[in-house]
Write a protein that holds these residues in place. Structure first.
Motif, mmCIF file in Angstrom:
data_model
loop_
_atom_site.group_PDB
_atom_site.id
_atom_site.type_symbol
_atom_site.label_atom_id
_atom_site.label_comp_id
_atom_site.label_asym_id
_atom_site.label_seq_id
_atom_site.Cartn_x
_atom_site.Cartn_y
_atom_site.Cartn_z
ATOM 1 N N TYR A 1 -0.412 4.580 -11.229
ATOM 2 C CA TYR A 1 0.028 5.834 -10.762
ATOM 3 C C TYR A 1 -0.310 6.211 -9.527
ATOM 4 N N TYR B 1 -0.725 9.770 -6.870
ATOM 5 C CA TYR B 1 -0.731 11.082 -6.815
ATOM 6 C C TYR B 1 -1.020 11.622 -5.580
ATOM 7 N N GLN C 1 -3.022 14.817 -3.341
ATOM 8 C CA GLN C 1 -3.856 16.039 -3.380
ATOM 9 C C GLN C 1 -3.890 16.665 -2.024
ATOM 10 N N LEU D 1 -3.651 18.072 -8.130
ATOM 11 C CA LEU D 1 -3.142 16.778 -8.024
ATOM 12 C C LEU D 1 -1.748 16.978 -8.407
ATOM 13 N N LEU E 1 -3.978 9.367 -4.021
ATOM 14 C CA LEU E 1 -4.936 8.693 -5.174
ATOM 15 C C LEU E 1 -4.211 8.029 -6.065
ATOM 16 N N GLY F 1 -3.167 6.244 -22.545
ATOM 17 C CA GLY F 1 -4.233 5.612 -22.019
ATOM 18 C C GLY F 1 -4.853 6.544 -20.925
ATOM 19 N N THR F 2 -6.226 6.301 -20.806
ATOM 20 C CA THR F 2 -7.096 7.106 -19.857
ATOM 21 C C THR F 2 -6.948 6.639 -18.394
ATOM 22 N N GLN F 3 -6.765 7.662 -17.763
ATOM 23 C CA GLN F 3 -6.248 7.449 -16.189
ATOM 24 C C GLN F 3 -7.623 6.962 -15.330
ATOM 25 N N TYR F 4 -7.760 6.166 -14.760
ATOM 26 C CA TYR F 4 -9.186 5.956 -13.965
ATOM 27 C C TYR F 4 -8.578 5.839 -12.283
ATOM 28 N N PHE F 5 -9.252 6.970 -11.454
ATOM 29 C CA PHE F 5 -8.851 6.876 -10.227
ATOM 30 C C PHE F 5 -9.545 6.149 -9.295
ATOM 31 N N GLY F 6 -8.871 5.815 -8.196
ATOM 32 C CA GLY F 6 -9.434 5.085 -7.124
ATOM 33 C C GLY F 6 -9.985 6.140 -6.172
ATOM 34 N N PRO F 7 -10.690 5.710 -4.912
ATOM 35 C CA PRO F 7 -11.383 6.477 -4.256
ATOM 36 C C PRO F 7 -10.522 7.523 -3.175
#
Lengths: 113, 114
Positions: free
Chosen positions: B33, B35, B37, B43, B91, B101-107
């Motif tokens: 994904y 996004y 911000q 987001l 992001l 599914g749980t979304q895990y974000f990058g930096p």
């Protein structure tokens, strides 16, 4: 009307208190909800997910979901200064847009010593 | 890798230039994904990819924005003819699957358009 709303303005609580964060959503078909924490200048990290009506507890955090009222909340017990961050509520889109997470604007929490 | 990685971490560009942002998802995650911000904002969904299915591009704000993904690996988000309003943190997130599914974000990549 926004799909996910967090109406609480900045929230300030003393250390050790309970912080209560609230979120409402418009899509009655929403089945799951997520609370993310975002420290200033950092990316969101998942704190809690909740899928069923009622409460879900994880350590000092409790998520509460009321589908009839289209309301989801996050309680933080024994708040610590390290809990100071922006808290984001999110819900997935419906139908073919399931993967799209819609986020609220966030609530800024400050825990003061 | 251990988490989602993004590059560059910061990008400063001049108005009118094209930029490419890269995302490496968590290994084994089929969904990816993007996004955006803006400063002080929530987001904003842009696009997501799920395996070999057609991507959901419903959040792309204009035809200057495009994204590609090779299989279930790296994705690039391209912004053509950048405008000052494109300045934001971009992001990327990944999840095991789209359905719950749980979304895990990058930096994130902080883009500044001068």
């Amino acid at each position: 009307q926004k799909e996910v709303e967090q109406n609480s303005g900045p929230l300030s609580v003393p250390e050790g208190a309970i912080a209560s964060l609230n979120c409402t959503y418009s899509d009655r078909g929403s089945q799951s909800f997520f609370w993310y924490r975002q420290y200033s200048g950092k990316s969101p990290e998942l704190i809690m997910s909740i899928y069923s009506n009622g409460d879900k507890e994880d350590g000092r955090f409790t998520a509460q979901l009321n589908k009839a009222s289209q309301y989801v909340s996050l309680l933080i017990r024994d708040s610590q200064p390290s809990d100071s961050a922006t808290y984001l509520c999110a819900a997935p889109g419906g139908g073919t847009s399931y993967g799209k997470l819609t986020f609220g604007q966030g609530t800024i929490l400050t825990v003061h010593p | 890798g251990a988490g989602v990685s993004q590059s560059p971490s910061n990008k400063v560009t001049e108005k009118g230039k094209d930029v490419e942002l890269r995302c490496d998802p968590i290994s084994g995650h089929t969904a990816l994904y993007w996004y955006r911000q803006r400063l002080g904002q929530g987001l904003e969904f842009l696009i997501y990819f799920q395996g070999n299915s057609a991507p959901d591009k419903s959040g792309l704000p204009s035809d200057r924005f495009s994204a590609e993904r090779t299989g279930e690996s790296v994705s690039t988000l391209t912004i053509q003819r950048t405008q000052q309003e494109d300045s934001a943190v971009y992001l990327c997130a990944s999840s095991f699957s789209v359905s719950g599914g749980t979304q895990y974000f990058g930096p994130g990549t902080r883009l500044t358009v001068l």
